[in-house]
Design a protein around this motif. Structure first.
Motif, PDB file in Angstrom:
ATOM      1  N   HIS A  27       0.823   7.279   4.329  1.00 21.49           N
ATOM      2  CA  HIS A  27       2.102   6.985   4.973  1.00 21.49           C
ATOM      3  C   HIS A  27       3.159   6.984   3.868  1.00 21.49           C
ATOM      4  CE1 HIS A  27       0.256   5.630   8.803  1.00 21.49           C
ATOM      5  NE2 HIS A  27      -0.763   5.429   7.993  1.00 21.49           N
ATOM      6  N   LEU A  28       4.012   8.008   3.890  1.00 23.21           N
ATOM      7  CA  LEU A  28       5.067   8.129   2.893  1.00 23.21           C
ATOM      8  C   LEU A  28       6.386   7.643   3.502  1.00 23.21           C
ATOM      9  CD1 LEU A  28       4.253  11.714   1.562  1.00 23.21           C
ATOM     10  CD2 LEU A  28       3.214   9.537   0.921  1.00 23.21           C
ATOM     11  N   LEU A  29       7.406   7.592   2.702  1.00 19.73           N
ATOM     12  CA  LEU A  29       8.716   7.184   3.205  1.00 19.73           C
ATOM     13  C   LEU A  29       9.245   8.148   4.266  1.00 19.73           C
ATOM     14  CD1 LEU A  29      10.446   6.109  -0.124  1.00 19.73           C
ATOM     15  CD2 LEU A  29       9.646   4.619   1.705  1.00 19.73           C
ATOM     16  N   GLN A  47       2.411  14.019  -5.982  1.00 20.97           N
ATOM     17  CA  GLN A  47       3.839  13.894  -6.285  1.00 20.97           C
ATOM     18  C   GLN A  47       4.435  12.657  -5.618  1.00 20.97           C
ATOM     19  OE1 GLN A  47       5.451  15.917  -8.556  1.00 20.97           O
ATOM     20  NE2 GLN A  47       6.956  14.269  -8.402  1.00 20.97           N
ATOM     21  N   ALA A  48       4.010  12.359  -4.398  1.00 22.48           N
ATOM     22  CA  ALA A  48       4.503  11.166  -3.706  1.00 22.48           C
ATOM     23  C   ALA A  48       4.107   9.898  -4.454  1.00 22.48           C
ATOM     24  CB  ALA A  48       3.975  11.128  -2.275  1.00 22.48           C
ATOM     25  N   ILE A  49       2.916   9.896  -5.051  1.00 25.97           N
ATOM     26  CA  ILE A  49       2.490   8.749  -5.859  1.00 25.97           C
ATOM     27  C   ILE A  49       3.382   8.634  -7.093  1.00 25.97           C
ATOM     28  CG2 ILE A  49       0.633   7.845  -7.324  1.00 25.97           C
ATOM     29  CD1 ILE A  49      -1.337   9.030  -5.238  1.00 25.97           C
ATOM     30  N   LYS A  50       3.639   9.754  -7.757  1.00 24.83           N
ATOM     31  CA  LYS A  50       4.507   9.746  -8.950  1.00 24.83           C
ATOM     32  C   LYS A  50       5.907   9.259  -8.615  1.00 24.83           C
ATOM     33  CE  LYS A  50       2.179  13.503 -11.372  1.00 24.83           C
ATOM     34  NZ  LYS A  50       2.267  14.913 -11.796  1.00 24.83           N
ATOM     35  N   ASP A  51       6.399   9.652  -7.432  1.00 27.66           N
ATOM     36  CA  ASP A  51       7.753   9.271  -7.010  1.00 27.66           C
ATOM     37  C   ASP A  51       7.802   7.901  -6.328  1.00 27.66           C
ATOM     38  OD1 ASP A  51       8.500  11.754  -7.939  1.00 27.66           O
ATOM     39  OD2 ASP A  51       8.566  12.678  -5.943  1.00 27.66           O
ATOM     40  N   GLU A  52       6.673   7.233  -6.262  1.00 30.63           N
ATOM     41  CA  GLU A  52       6.541   5.911  -5.630  1.00 30.63           C
ATOM     42  C   GLU A  52       7.044   5.919  -4.180  1.00 30.63           C
ATOM     43  OE1 GLU A  52       7.698   2.529  -7.970  1.00 30.63           O
ATOM     44  OE2 GLU A  52       7.266   3.588  -9.832  1.00 30.63           O
ATOM     45  N   GLU A  65     -14.228   3.149   3.306  1.00 27.91           N
ATOM     46  CA  GLU A  65     -12.786   3.325   3.434  1.00 27.91           C
ATOM     47  C   GLU A  65     -12.115   2.440   2.398  1.00 27.91           C
ATOM     48  OE1 GLU A  65      -9.026   2.326   6.395  1.00 27.91           O
ATOM     49  OE2 GLU A  65     -11.061   2.159   7.184  1.00 27.91           O
ATOM     50  N   ILE A  66     -11.160   3.013   1.687  1.00 31.70           N
ATOM     51  CA  ILE A  66     -10.343   2.267   0.734  1.00 31.70           C
ATOM     52  C   ILE A  66      -8.925   2.258   1.286  1.00 31.70           C
ATOM     53  CG2 ILE A  66      -9.374   2.268  -1.599  1.00 31.70           C
ATOM     54  CD1 ILE A  66     -11.981   3.595  -2.542  1.00 31.70           C
ATOM     55  N   PHE A  67      -8.327   1.070   1.325  1.00 35.18           N
ATOM     56  CA  PHE A  67      -6.977   0.927   1.858  1.00 35.18           C
ATOM     57  C   PHE A  67      -6.082   0.310   0.794  1.00 35.18           C
ATOM     58  CE2 PHE A  67      -3.898  -1.808   4.253  1.00 35.18           C
ATOM     59  CZ  PHE A  67      -3.088  -0.777   4.703  1.00 35.18           C
ATOM     60  N   VAL A  68      -4.939   0.968   0.555  1.00 37.75           N
ATOM     61  CA  VAL A  68      -3.947   0.484  -0.408  1.00 37.75           C
ATOM     62  C   VAL A  68      -2.612   0.396   0.318  1.00 37.75           C
ATOM     63  CG1 VAL A  68      -2.747   0.981  -2.568  1.00 37.75           C
ATOM     64  CG2 VAL A  68      -5.159   1.586  -2.330  1.00 37.75           C
ATOM     65  N   SER A  69      -1.908  -0.700   0.108  1.00 35.15           N
ATOM     66  CA  SER A  69      -0.610  -0.910   0.752  1.00 35.15           C
ATOM     67  C   SER A  69       0.409  -1.336  -0.293  1.00 35.15           C
ATOM     68  CB  SER A  69      -0.751  -2.001   1.820  1.00 35.15           C
ATOM     69  OG  SER A  69       0.467  -2.238   2.450  1.00 35.15           O
ATOM     70  N   ARG A  70       1.640  -0.929  -0.056  1.00 34.04           N
ATOM     71  CA  ARG A  70       2.723  -1.341  -0.947  1.00 34.04           C
ATOM     72  C   ARG A  70       3.387  -2.574  -0.354  1.00 34.04           C
ATOM     73  NH1 ARG A  70       7.085   2.632  -3.643  1.00 34.04           N
ATOM     74  NH2 ARG A  70       8.325   1.035  -4.678  1.00 34.04           N
ATOM     75  N   VAL A  71       3.398  -3.658  -1.113  1.00 40.16           N
ATOM     76  CA  VAL A  71       3.981  -4.919  -0.669  1.00 40.16           C
ATOM     77  C   VAL A  71       4.914  -5.409  -1.769  1.00 40.16           C
ATOM     78  CG1 VAL A  71       3.489  -7.295   0.026  1.00 40.16           C
ATOM     79  CG2 VAL A  71       1.891  -5.475   0.642  1.00 40.16           C
ATOM     80  N   ASP A  72       6.173  -5.623  -1.421  1.00 41.80           N
ATOM     81  CA  ASP A  72       7.168  -6.100  -2.388  1.00 41.80           C
ATOM     82  C   ASP A  72       7.195  -5.265  -3.664  1.00 41.80           C
ATOM     83  OD1 ASP A  72       7.945  -8.155  -0.662  1.00 41.80           O
ATOM     84  OD2 ASP A  72       6.433  -9.523  -1.480  1.00 41.80           O
ATOM     85  N   GLY A  73       7.106  -3.947  -3.505  1.00 43.56           N
ATOM     86  CA  GLY A  73       7.204  -3.049  -4.647  1.00 43.56           C
ATOM     87  C   GLY A  73       5.938  -2.891  -5.466  1.00 43.56           C
TER      88      GLY A  73
END
Length: 142
Positions: A27-29, A47-52, A65-73
């Motif tokens: 899930h990208l921006l 590239q999406a990882i590099k660009d955060e 299954e591995i799940f990673v989420s962005r929380v508070d940056g």
């Protein structure tokens, strides 16, 4: 759950985390990417990882299954969900969720395994965990 730095997000998508090929849902921006390790869209994911620009990332196959989420940056990796063998005591339900299909997506369905447990007091069955398994390609039967 553990916090990750950007470099460790790269290491998670490295094939060494899995003994076989794996699938991803990112899930990208600006969109959602579906694919398989090292496919034609894999460079877009890198590239999406590099660009955060990654908000959530699911990596999965028949192992886990591995799940990673962005929380508070910051990226947070949750405990991996492992697939289990089916038995009489631990039944497994396989479900297929149809994906909206267009010419840019070669996958038609998402295969998911639901692991059933039983409540000792009420003797009721419940889904103990749900683990992503694979993406099904158009024209291929499972």
């Amino acid at each position: 759950m553990k916090n990750l730095v950007l470099d460790s997000l790269y290491s998670i998508i490295d094939k060494s985390s899995f003994s076989n090929k794996y699938y991803y849902i990112a899930h990208l921006l600006d969109r959602v990417l579906l694919g398989q390790s090292n496919d034609d869209k894999y460079n877009i994911l890198i590239q999406a990882i590099k660009d955060e620009r990654v908000l959530e990332l699911h990596l999965f196959n028949e192992e886990k299954e591995i799940f990673v989420s962005r929380v508070d940056g910051q990226y947070i990796q949750y405990k991996p969900l492992l697939h289990q063998e089916q038995s009489k005591e631990k039944p497994v339900i396989t479900r297929y969720y149809k994906l909206i299909h267009n010419s840019k997506i070669r996958y038609t369905a998402l295969k998911v395994k639901e692991y059933i447990s039983y409540d000792e007091d009420s003797h009721m069955a419940y889904v103990d965990k749900t683990v992503l398994h694979s993406l099904i390609e158009e024209g291929k039967n499972e």
